[in-house]
Design an enzyme around this catalytic site. Structure first.
Site, PDB file in Angstrom:
ATOM      1  N   GLY A 103       2.669   2.367   5.332  1.00 54.81           N
ATOM      2  CA  GLY A 103       3.732   1.376   5.512  1.00 54.81           C
ATOM      3  C   GLY A 103       4.742   1.788   6.565  1.00 54.81           C
ATOM      4  O   GLY A 103       5.196   0.976   7.380  1.00 54.81           O
ATOM      5  N   GLU A 113       5.588  -3.610   0.757  1.00 55.45           N
ATOM      6  CA  GLU A 113       5.735  -3.260  -0.658  1.00 55.45           C
ATOM      7  C   GLU A 113       4.975  -1.949  -0.839  1.00 55.45           C
ATOM      8  O   GLU A 113       3.757  -1.930  -0.732  1.00 55.45           O
ATOM      9  CB  GLU A 113       5.177  -4.404  -1.512  1.00 55.45           C
ATOM     10  CG  GLU A 113       5.749  -4.415  -2.901  1.00 55.45           C
ATOM     11  CD  GLU A 113       4.832  -3.733  -3.873  1.00 55.45           C
ATOM     12  OE1 GLU A 113       5.066  -2.523  -4.130  1.00 55.45           O
ATOM     13  OE2 GLU A 113       3.910  -4.378  -4.356  1.00 55.45           O
ATOM     14  N   CYS A 168       2.055   0.088  -8.680  1.00 56.38           N
ATOM     15  CA  CYS A 168       3.166   0.593  -7.885  1.00 56.38           C
ATOM     16  C   CYS A 168       4.403   0.775  -8.766  1.00 56.38           C
ATOM     17  O   CYS A 168       5.225   1.628  -8.505  1.00 56.38           O
ATOM     18  CB  CYS A 168       3.440  -0.327  -6.713  1.00 56.38           C
ATOM     19  SG  CYS A 168       3.543  -2.049  -7.189  1.00 56.38           S
ATOM     20  N   GLY A 192       0.835  -1.199   0.000  1.00 58.83           N
ATOM     21  CA  GLY A 192       0.000   0.000   0.000  1.00 58.83           C
ATOM     22  C   GLY A 192       0.865   1.242   0.000  1.00 58.83           C
ATOM     23  O   GLY A 192       1.984   1.231  -0.524  1.00 58.83           O
ATOM     24  N   SER A 193       0.361   2.291   0.616  1.00 56.53           N
ATOM     25  CA  SER A 193       1.051   3.582   0.555  1.00 56.53           C
ATOM     26  C   SER A 193       2.280   3.600   1.465  1.00 56.53           C
ATOM     27  O   SER A 193       2.315   2.927   2.501  1.00 56.53           O
ATOM     28  CB  SER A 193       0.095   4.706   0.961  1.00 56.53           C
ATOM     29  OG  SER A 193      -0.337   4.517   2.291  1.00 56.53           O
ATOM     30  N   THR A 194       3.254   4.399   1.083  1.00 59.15           N
ATOM     31  CA  THR A 194       4.471   4.538   1.886  1.00 59.15           C
ATOM     32  C   THR A 194       4.136   5.094   3.270  1.00 59.15           C
ATOM     33  O   THR A 194       4.686   4.666   4.274  1.00 59.15           O
ATOM     34  CB  THR A 194       5.482   5.431   1.148  1.00 59.15           C
ATOM     35  OG1 THR A 194       5.932   4.709  -0.007  1.00 59.15           O
ATOM     36  CG2 THR A 194       6.684   5.769   2.010  1.00 59.15           C
ATOM     37  N   GLU A 195       3.186   6.020   3.313  1.00 61.98           N
ATOM     38  CA  GLU A 195       2.828   6.645   4.584  1.00 61.98           C
ATOM     39  C   GLU A 195       2.307   5.604   5.588  1.00 61.98           C
ATOM     40  O   GLU A 195       2.764   5.539   6.730  1.00 61.98           O
ATOM     41  CB  GLU A 195       1.761   7.700   4.310  1.00 61.98           C
ATOM     42  CG  GLU A 195       1.473   8.582   5.483  1.00 61.98           C
ATOM     43  CD  GLU A 195       0.218   9.412   5.243  1.00 61.98           C
ATOM     44  OE1 GLU A 195      -0.258   9.478   4.093  1.00 61.98           O
ATOM     45  OE2 GLU A 195      -0.294   9.965   6.232  1.00 61.98           O
TER      46      GLU A 195
HETATM   47  P1  NAI Z   1      -3.461   2.748   1.968  1.00 60.66           P
HETATM   48  O1  NAI Z   1      -2.034   2.468   2.218  1.00 60.66           O
HETATM   49  O2  NAI Z   1      -4.202   3.598   2.944  1.00 60.66           O
HETATM   50  O3  NAI Z   1      -4.277   1.341   1.902  1.00 60.66           O
HETATM   51  C1  NAI Z   1      -3.730   0.092   1.576  1.00 60.66           C
HETATM   52  C2  NAI Z   1      -4.280  -0.970   2.531  1.00 60.66           C
HETATM   53  O4  NAI Z   1      -3.891  -0.665   3.863  1.00 60.66           O
HETATM   54  C3  NAI Z   1      -5.801  -1.058   2.580  1.00 60.66           C
HETATM   55  O5  NAI Z   1      -6.177  -2.399   2.779  1.00 60.66           O
HETATM   56  C4  NAI Z   1      -6.144  -0.235   3.803  1.00 60.66           C
HETATM   57  O6  NAI Z   1      -7.390  -0.571   4.384  1.00 60.66           O
HETATM   58  C5  NAI Z   1      -5.006  -0.581   4.726  1.00 60.66           C
HETATM   59  N1  NAI Z   1      -4.713   0.415   5.759  1.00 60.66           N
HETATM   60  C6  NAI Z   1      -4.959   1.760   5.736  1.00 60.66           C
HETATM   61  N2  NAI Z   1      -4.516   2.334   6.878  1.00 60.66           N
HETATM   62  C7  NAI Z   1      -3.974   1.343   7.627  1.00 60.66           C
HETATM   63  C8  NAI Z   1      -3.345   1.305   8.913  1.00 60.66           C
HETATM   64  N3  NAI Z   1      -3.169   2.411   9.632  1.00 60.66           N
HETATM   65  N4  NAI Z   1      -2.886   0.125   9.374  1.00 60.66           N
HETATM   66  C9  NAI Z   1      -3.029  -0.996   8.649  1.00 60.66           C
HETATM   67  N5  NAI Z   1      -3.633  -1.034   7.454  1.00 60.66           N
HETATM   68  C10 NAI Z   1      -4.097   0.125   6.934  1.00 60.66           C
HETATM   69  O7  NAI Z   1      -3.601   3.329   0.514  1.00 60.66           O
HETATM   70  P2  NAI Z   1      -4.848   4.127  -0.144  1.00 60.66           P
HETATM   71  O8  NAI Z   1      -5.331   5.177   0.788  1.00 60.66           O
HETATM   72  O9  NAI Z   1      -5.828   3.139  -0.637  1.00 60.66           O
HETATM   73  O10 NAI Z   1      -4.146   4.825  -1.389  1.00 60.66           O
HETATM   74  C11 NAI Z   1      -3.402   6.013  -1.190  1.00 60.66           C
HETATM   75  C12 NAI Z   1      -2.163   6.008  -2.038  1.00 60.66           C
HETATM   76  O11 NAI Z   1      -1.323   4.928  -1.659  1.00 60.66           O
HETATM   77  C13 NAI Z   1      -2.370   5.799  -3.522  1.00 60.66           C
HETATM   78  O12 NAI Z   1      -2.711   6.975  -4.172  1.00 60.66           O
HETATM   79  C14 NAI Z   1      -1.020   5.289  -3.940  1.00 60.66           C
HETATM   80  O13 NAI Z   1      -0.135   6.373  -4.102  1.00 60.66           O
HETATM   81  C15 NAI Z   1      -0.574   4.458  -2.759  1.00 60.66           C
HETATM   82  N6  NAI Z   1      -0.851   3.026  -2.980  1.00 60.66           N
HETATM   83  C16 NAI Z   1       0.184   2.221  -3.360  1.00 60.66           C
HETATM   84  C17 NAI Z   1      -0.045   0.895  -3.644  1.00 60.66           C
HETATM   85  C18 NAI Z   1       1.045  -0.023  -4.061  1.00 60.66           C
HETATM   86  O14 NAI Z   1       0.801  -0.992  -4.776  1.00 60.66           O
HETATM   87  N7  NAI Z   1       2.279   0.180  -3.643  1.00 60.66           N
HETATM   88  C19 NAI Z   1      -1.391   0.320  -3.598  1.00 60.66           C
HETATM   89  C20 NAI Z   1      -2.411   1.232  -3.125  1.00 60.66           C
HETATM   90  C21 NAI Z   1      -2.119   2.534  -2.857  1.00 60.66           C
END
Ligand code: NAI
Ligand code: MG
Length: 509
Positions: A262, A279, A313, A257-260
């Site tokens: 992560g 990742e 990503c 997911g997002s770097t933030e």
């Molecule tokens: P996100 O990182 O918030 O969400 C990804 C997953 O993490 C989701 O299942 C979400 O429910 C979960 N999550 C959210 N906050 C969490 C926490 N505090 N603890 C544990 N799990 C948590 O990403 P989001 O908001 O969907 O997308 C925002 C940006 O992140 C995108 O615009 C993109 O830049 C990046 N992103 C990168 C991805 C990649 O493949 N590396 C995939 C999705 C988003």
């Protein structure tokens, strides 16, 4: 309380023509959904639910449970019980491999339904969902199915008289696996494949934007004969993910997911001394050298960024073209962008589906506006690609810039937006390519084999693509350096992330 909204959802699904959504996908999406905990489909303990929308229309498709801490606790307990009770960890490896293989067969047998659900829930072109997501998931599961019989320890040479020692590779335990919305089924399989192969059990949380295929995968896992509790599926949002990360019974966290987010997870997992792999985001540089096959490089660079509507990503979101070819390449990319078909995911003619959510739409269009305000030149796209209605459509968008300072050239947009910049020499372009906090992927287009290797070695990234983009194989390690993550998925390294090494000493004196 939820009866009325269920009827409304079914009506929405029924408004999609039968040739676009087959009966099995329609029936699954329109069904009442539960969490998968310990082999049973159950509502959230506190009864909360949320809706997942169709990005092509912004209308709700289905309601799914919103898991809270109590559900997380039940799922983690079920996963622990499965480690012991079902003897998943100690089952003969051939049997564990056979069950994972059966899951691969079932995903393959239900490929059309899964591809349609993925397209409906996430907006991606159904053809792409079939070829990339579902086929990739089958391949990853088959690869994982081969591992259990090949997990071996060592006999360690001893310099101590009278001692004999060997190592055993043992499963880490219960894994909390949190995945994003851009490749929902594929990311689920990338996570559970090596975990199950290693003998771990999983609490899997799909993204709130795209919960459907993970729920279907959970059903297929039971049908394949995986013992109950080996795979648990909790739908929910960030709060659910956080509860999984923080649960004492979770031994390892795997996150994409997002770097933030992560970064936060790494901190909490670090404090709790849990194993963690991440990742994360990317801002990958794609370099076209003066000697490149320009037609192939243009075609490949188009795919590198606009594939999956830029929601990858590894998206090649920064393009560096040698100044001798800059105008030609930019012109050809703009031409391709203006003829690409933007439309609903389920429409077989669609090349670029919508972005996944209202939030992403706002984010991506915000970057486009900011790019214009900061002085980047818009050469293609920027609009909705002729699409009407409420769907979250963004057409392939191309900017040119000469300054490295633009926000859109530094931050991950995760949408169909490319920034092209000219360069003059190799030293300059590799420096610019590496001047980012990210390091997931990078690419170079050249006909010179020495240049290819030289540049590939200089680029700071987990993967470098030469004369292509985005190749993946379950055997080839995948992951990032710098802010793009920790650890690798796929291959032996991906498996090792789910194994602990135990050294056993025997006194033979
Ligand atoms: P996100 O990182 O918030 O969400 C990804 C997953 O993490 C989701 O299942 C979400 O429910 C979960 N999550 C959210 N906050 C969490 C926490 N505090 N603890 C544990 N799990 C948590 O990403 P989001 O908001 O969907 O997308 C925002 C940006 O992140 C995108 O615009 C993109 O830049 C990046 N992103 C990168 C991805 C990649 O493949 N590396 C995939 C999705 C988003
Ligand atoms: Mg959705």
């Amino acid at each position: 309380m939820h009866g009325a909204s269920r009827i409304k959802e079914v009506v929405i699904i029924n408004s999609i023509p039968p040739d676009l959504l087959s009966e099995p996908a329609r029936a699954f999406a329109g069904r009442s959904h539960g969490l998968l905990i310990g082999g049973a489909s159950v509502p959230a303990a506190d009864g909360r639910k949320f809706t997942t929308p169709d990005p092509s229309t912004a209308r709700p498709i289905a309601e799914v449970p919103l898991s809270g801490p109590e559900d997380v606790d039940r799922a983690v307990r079920a996963a622990h019980a499965a480690l012991k009770k079902s003897a998943w960890a100690t089952m003969p490896p051939a049997e564990r491999g056979r069950l994972i293989g059966r899951l691969a067969d079932l995903v393959e047998a239900n490929a059309d339904e899964l591809a349609e659900l993925e397209s409906l829930d996430g907006g991606k072109p159904v053809k792409l969902a079939k070829i990339v997501d579902v086929t990739g998931a089958v391949g990853a599961l088959r690869y994982a199915a081969g591992w259990p019989t090949k997990i071996i320890g060592d006999v360690v040479p001893q310099s101590i008289p009278g001692a004999f020692s060997y190592t055993r590779k043992e499963p880490v335990g219960v894994c909390g696996q949190i995945i994003p919305w851009n490749f929902p089924l594929l990311m689920a399989v990338w996570k559970i494949g090596p975990a199950l192969a290693a003998g771990c059990t999983s609490v899997l949380k799909p993204a709130e934007q795209t919960p459907l295929t993970a729920l279907r995968l959970g059903e297929l896992a039971l049908e394949a004969g995986l013992p109950e509790g080996v795979l648990n599926v909790l739908t929910g949002d960030g709060s659910t993910g956080a509860a999984i990360v923080d649960h004492d019974g979770v031994d390892k966290v795997a996150f994409t997911g997002s770097t933030e987010v992560g970064r936060g997870i790494a901190g909490r997992a670090g404090h709790a001394l849990k194993r963690v792999t991440l990742e994360l985001g990317g801002k990958s540089a794609n370099i076209i050298m003066p000697d490149a096959d320009i037609a192939a490089a243009t075609k490949g660079s188009f795919q590198a960024i606009y594939y999956n509507t830029g929601q990858a990503c590894i998206a090649g979101s920064r393009l560096f073209v040698h100044r001798d070819h800059f105008d030609d390449v930019v012109g050809a990319l703009a031409e391709r962008a203006s003829t690409a078909r933007v439309g609903p995911g389920l429409d077989p003619k669609t090349q670029l589906g919508p972005v996944v959510s209202a939030e992403q739409y706002k984010r991506v269009t915000g970057y486009i506006e900011q790019g214009k305000a900061e002085g980047a030149e818009l050469v293609a796209g920027g609009g909705r690609g002729g699409q009407e209605g409420n769907g979250w459509f963004v057409e392939p968008t191309l900017f040119t810039a000469t300054s490295d300072d633009l926000t859109m050239a530094r931050e991950e947009i995760f949408g169909p937006v490319l920034v092209a910049q000219p360069y003059e020499d190799l030293g300059e372009v590799t420096r610019k390519a590496n001047a980012t906090e990210y390091g997931l992927a990078a690419g170079v287009w050249t006909r010179d084999v020495a240049t290819a290797h030289k540049v590939a070695h200089q680029l700071e990234a987990g993967a470098v693509y030469v004369n292509g983009w985005g190749r993946m194989d379950p055997a080839a390690p995948f992951g990032g350096v710098k802010a793009s993550g920790l650890g690798r998925e796929h291959g032996r390294e991906g498996l090792e992330a789910y194994l602990e090494t135990k050294t056993i000493w025997i006194d033979v004196a």
